[in-house]
Write a protein that holds these residues in place. Structure first.
Motif, PDB file in Angstrom:
ATOM      1  N   CYS A 131       4.941  22.191 -41.922  1.00  0.00           N
ATOM      2  CA  CYS A 131       3.727  21.241 -42.040  1.00  0.00           C
ATOM      3  C   CYS A 131       4.363  19.835 -42.223  1.00  0.00           C
ATOM      4  O   CYS A 131       3.743  18.981 -41.828  1.00  0.00           O
ATOM      5  N   ALA A 132       5.588  19.829 -42.862  1.00  0.00           N
ATOM      6  CA  ALA A 132       6.145  18.208 -43.210  1.00  0.00           C
ATOM      7  C   ALA A 132       6.646  17.750 -41.997  1.00  0.00           C
ATOM      8  O   ALA A 132       6.459  16.481 -41.631  1.00  0.00           O
ATOM      9  N   GLN A 133       7.140  18.571 -41.157  1.00  0.00           N
ATOM     10  CA  GLN A 133       7.473  17.965 -39.811  1.00  0.00           C
ATOM     11  C   GLN A 133       6.526  17.539 -38.879  1.00  0.00           C
ATOM     12  O   GLN A 133       6.785  16.532 -38.389  1.00  0.00           O
ATOM     13  N   LEU A 134       5.565  18.269 -38.951  1.00  0.00           N
ATOM     14  CA  LEU A 134       4.361  17.974 -38.028  1.00  0.00           C
ATOM     15  C   LEU A 134       3.656  16.470 -38.701  1.00  0.00           C
ATOM     16  O   LEU A 134       3.226  15.797 -37.928  1.00  0.00           O
ATOM     17  N   ALA A 135       3.457  16.790 -40.027  1.00  0.00           N
ATOM     18  CA  ALA A 135       2.898  15.472 -40.506  1.00  0.00           C
ATOM     19  C   ALA A 135       3.678  14.149 -40.377  1.00  0.00           C
ATOM     20  O   ALA A 135       3.332  13.134 -40.346  1.00  0.00           O
ATOM     21  N   ALA A 136       5.046  14.369 -40.422  1.00  0.00           N
ATOM     22  CA  ALA A 136       5.896  13.178 -40.126  1.00  0.00           C
ATOM     23  C   ALA A 136       5.692  12.703 -38.753  1.00  0.00           C
ATOM     24  O   ALA A 136       5.482  11.507 -38.470  1.00  0.00           O
ATOM     25  N   ALA A 137       5.605  13.530 -37.662  1.00  0.00           N
ATOM     26  CA  ALA A 137       5.388  13.137 -36.384  1.00  0.00           C
ATOM     27  C   ALA A 137       3.881  12.525 -36.214  1.00  0.00           C
ATOM     28  O   ALA A 137       3.844  11.546 -35.552  1.00  0.00           O
ATOM     29  N   LEU A 138       2.955  13.164 -36.944  1.00  0.00           N
ATOM     30  CA  LEU A 138       1.680  12.402 -36.816  1.00  0.00           C
ATOM     31  C   LEU A 138       1.470  10.875 -37.737  1.00  0.00           C
ATOM     32  O   LEU A 138       0.878  10.074 -37.190  1.00  0.00           O
ATOM     33  N   LEU A 139       2.167  10.803 -38.856  1.00  0.00           N
ATOM     34  CA  LEU A 139       2.444   9.742 -39.309  1.00  0.00           C
ATOM     35  C   LEU A 139       2.904   8.588 -38.379  1.00  0.00           C
ATOM     36  O   LEU A 139       2.619   7.221 -38.537  1.00  0.00           O
ATOM     37  N   GLU A 140       3.829   8.793 -37.808  1.00  0.00           N
ATOM     38  CA  GLU A 140       4.563   7.964 -36.541  1.00  0.00           C
ATOM     39  C   GLU A 140       3.434   7.684 -35.634  1.00  0.00           C
ATOM     40  O   GLU A 140       3.604   6.662 -35.095  1.00  0.00           O
ATOM     41  N   ARG A 141       2.648   8.612 -35.569  1.00  0.00           N
ATOM     42  CA  ARG A 141       1.570   8.079 -34.544  1.00  0.00           C
ATOM     43  C   ARG A 141       0.284   7.176 -35.130  1.00  0.00           C
ATOM     44  O   ARG A 141      -0.750   7.018 -34.374  1.00  0.00           O
ATOM     45  N   GLY A 142       0.344   7.053 -36.353  1.00  0.00           N
ATOM     46  CA  GLY A 142      -0.514   6.331 -36.916  1.00  0.00           C
ATOM     47  C   GLY A 142      -1.643   6.794 -37.862  1.00  0.00           C
ATOM     48  O   GLY A 142      -2.193   6.081 -38.491  1.00  0.00           O
ATOM     49  N   LEU A 143      -1.462   8.116 -38.117  1.00  0.00           N
ATOM     50  CA  LEU A 143      -2.528   8.493 -38.970  1.00  0.00           C
ATOM     51  C   LEU A 143      -2.065   8.547 -40.211  1.00  0.00           C
ATOM     52  O   LEU A 143      -0.827   8.072 -40.612  1.00  0.00           O
ATOM     53  N   THR A 144      -3.074   8.394 -41.329  1.00  0.00           N
ATOM     54  CA  THR A 144      -2.668   8.293 -42.599  1.00  0.00           C
ATOM     55  C   THR A 144      -2.206   9.236 -43.168  1.00  0.00           C
ATOM     56  O   THR A 144      -2.180  10.421 -42.628  1.00  0.00           O
ATOM     57  N   ALA A 145      -1.398   9.277 -44.282  1.00  0.00           N
ATOM     58  CA  ALA A 145      -0.515  10.227 -44.941  1.00  0.00           C
ATOM     59  C   ALA A 145      -1.586  11.570 -45.330  1.00  0.00           C
ATOM     60  O   ALA A 145      -1.091  12.644 -44.765  1.00  0.00           O
ATOM     61  N   ASP A 146      -2.668  11.099 -45.563  1.00  0.00           N
ATOM     62  CA  ASP A 146      -3.696  12.390 -45.970  1.00  0.00           C
ATOM     63  C   ASP A 146      -4.219  13.071 -44.755  1.00  0.00           C
ATOM     64  O   ASP A 146      -4.142  14.329 -44.633  1.00  0.00           O
ATOM     65  N   ALA A 147      -4.448  12.260 -43.813  1.00  0.00           N
ATOM     66  CA  ALA A 147      -4.954  12.888 -42.374  1.00  0.00           C
ATOM     67  C   ALA A 147      -3.921  13.668 -41.730  1.00  0.00           C
ATOM     68  O   ALA A 147      -4.062  14.789 -41.219  1.00  0.00           O
ATOM     69  N   ALA A 148      -2.526  13.139 -41.786  1.00  0.00           N
ATOM     70  CA  ALA A 148      -1.490  13.625 -41.161  1.00  0.00           C
ATOM     71  C   ALA A 148      -1.063  15.049 -41.847  1.00  0.00           C
ATOM     72  O   ALA A 148      -0.998  16.020 -41.100  1.00  0.00           O
ATOM     73  N   GLU A 149      -1.258  15.021 -43.087  1.00  0.00           N
ATOM     74  CA  GLU A 149      -0.766  16.116 -43.866  1.00  0.00           C
ATOM     75  C   GLU A 149      -1.864  17.384 -43.643  1.00  0.00           C
ATOM     76  O   GLU A 149      -1.634  18.459 -43.386  1.00  0.00           O
ATOM     77  N   SER A 150      -3.091  16.841 -43.485  1.00  0.00           N
ATOM     78  CA  SER A 150      -4.316  17.660 -43.441  1.00  0.00           C
ATOM     79  C   SER A 150      -4.216  18.484 -41.930  1.00  0.00           C
ATOM     80  O   SER A 150      -4.339  19.864 -41.822  1.00  0.00           O
ATOM     81  N   LEU A 151      -3.948  17.517 -40.951  1.00  0.00           N
ATOM     82  CA  LEU A 151      -3.957  18.175 -39.514  1.00  0.00           C
ATOM     83  C   LEU A 151      -2.785  18.890 -39.303  1.00  0.00           C
ATOM     84  O   LEU A 151      -2.948  20.016 -38.728  1.00  0.00           O
ATOM     85  N   ALA A 152      -1.655  18.619 -40.179  1.00  0.00           N
ATOM     86  CA  ALA A 152      -0.541  19.451 -39.974  1.00  0.00           C
ATOM     87  C   ALA A 152      -0.575  20.889 -40.353  1.00  0.00           C
ATOM     88  O   ALA A 152      -0.357  21.939 -39.726  1.00  0.00           O
ATOM     89  N   ARG A 153      -1.451  20.917 -41.846  1.00  0.00           N
ATOM     90  CA  ARG A 153      -1.439  22.385 -42.251  1.00  0.00           C
ATOM     91  C   ARG A 153      -2.638  22.979 -41.247  1.00  0.00           C
ATOM     92  O   ARG A 153      -2.336  24.322 -41.033  1.00  0.00           O
ATOM     93  N   PHE A 154      -3.649  22.430 -40.932  1.00  0.00           N
ATOM     94  CA  PHE A 154      -4.650  23.044 -40.035  1.00  0.00           C
ATOM     95  C   PHE A 154      -3.908  23.559 -38.804  1.00  0.00           C
ATOM     96  O   PHE A 154      -4.150  24.636 -38.108  1.00  0.00           O
ATOM     97  N   THR A 155      -3.053  22.652 -38.202  1.00  0.00           N
ATOM     98  CA  THR A 155      -2.401  23.079 -37.088  1.00  0.00           C
ATOM     99  C   THR A 155      -1.482  24.405 -37.001  1.00  0.00           C
ATOM    100  O   THR A 155      -1.501  25.422 -36.114  1.00  0.00           O
ATOM    101  N   VAL A 156      -0.646  24.323 -38.324  1.00  0.00           N
ATOM    102  CA  VAL A 156       0.391  25.542 -38.552  1.00  0.00           C
ATOM    103  C   VAL A 156      -0.598  26.676 -38.753  1.00  0.00           C
ATOM    104  O   VAL A 156      -0.409  27.758 -38.172  1.00  0.00           O
ATOM    105  N   GLY A 157      -1.755  26.771 -39.638  1.00  0.00           N
ATOM    106  CA  GLY A 157      -2.741  27.633 -39.710  1.00  0.00           C
ATOM    107  C   GLY A 157      -3.249  28.083 -38.699  1.00  0.00           C
ATOM    108  O   GLY A 157      -3.537  29.475 -38.474  1.00  0.00           O
ATOM    109  N   ALA A 158      -3.627  27.360 -37.780  1.00  0.00           N
ATOM    110  CA  ALA A 158      -4.530  27.708 -36.412  1.00  0.00           C
ATOM    111  C   ALA A 158      -3.433  28.672 -35.503  1.00  0.00           C
ATOM    112  O   ALA A 158      -3.716  29.356 -34.988  1.00  0.00           O
ATOM    113  N   VAL A 159      -2.349  27.990 -35.258  1.00  0.00           N
ATOM    114  CA  VAL A 159      -1.274  28.648 -34.576  1.00  0.00           C
ATOM    115  C   VAL A 159      -1.149  30.193 -34.982  1.00  0.00           C
ATOM    116  O   VAL A 159      -0.915  30.973 -34.113  1.00  0.00           O
TER     117      VAL A 159
END
Length: 194
Positions: A131-159
């Motif tokens: 989740c931290a890896q994916l969140a870091a990638a999403l942060l690089e794309r401009g998401l806020t830390a909260d949004a990136a962490e939430s979307l990362a957890r959701f993505t890992v959980g969905a897969v």
């Protein structure tokens, strides 16, 4: 079935990764692990003083590190979108190759039960790193830390949830659905916040 060039510890870890992904912690016996790895009976206790629980804890961390390396490679090759597509592709190939028998050993470890806190904790560590890896990638794309962490957890959980559904239904369809919905969600979130 031995892996040439590997010592008994590495063979036991690899066998535990493979077998726990299919049978879970409780369905994987010490005798089966020894037979699969080609290791001598005393090898488990020589390398893993805590026995099977310590072996599965180590194998869960190893599986987590392997997936983390894959995620890093997928991200380098295709950014966030490539990471998600590549992860779904990887799981579809793995599931179809094994006839939908082998699932994620980290999920199996997470379900080992409260009497195995080290095993469950190792699974938590792997999921947290992914989740931290994916969140870091999403942060690089401009998401806020909260949004990136939430979307990362959701993505890992969905897969991971889709992998479980694929195994249960013997179909790649849940991963196809996960890819479609995650692509749409990523596009939306990256457009709105990135």
């Amino acid at each position: 079935m031995t892996e040439t060039g590997l010592g008994p510890r590495e063979r036991l870890v690899n066998s535990a990764v493979a077998m726990v992904g299919v049978r879970g912690f409780h369905g994987t016996g010490v005798s089966e692990l020894l037979a699969h790895s080609g290791a001598a009976r005393n090898s488990i206790y020589q390398h893993f003083h805590g026995g099977k629980a310590e072996l599965v804890e180590a194998s869960t961390l190893a599986a987590g590190e392997r997936m983390s390396a894959l995620l890093g490679s997928l991200y380098e090759d295709g950014g966030v979108e490539g990471l998600v597509d590549g992860l779904v592709d990887w799981w579809q190939r793995a599931l179809e190759h094994d006839g939908f028998e082998a699932g994620c050993p980290v999920v199996a470890a997470a379900l080992a039960g409260p009497d195995l806190p080290g095993v469950v904790s190792a699974a938590g560590t792997a999921f947290t790193v992914w989740c931290a890896q994916l969140a870091a990638a999403l942060l690089e794309r401009g998401l806020t830390a909260d949004a990136a962490e939430s979307l990362a957890r959701f993505t890992v959980g969905a897969v991971e949830g889709a992998v479980v559904l694929c195994r249960a239904t013997k179909s790649p369809r849940p991963l196809d659905d996960a890819r479609t919905q995650l692509r749409a969600l990523l596009e939306l979130r990256l457009r709105d916040e990135g």
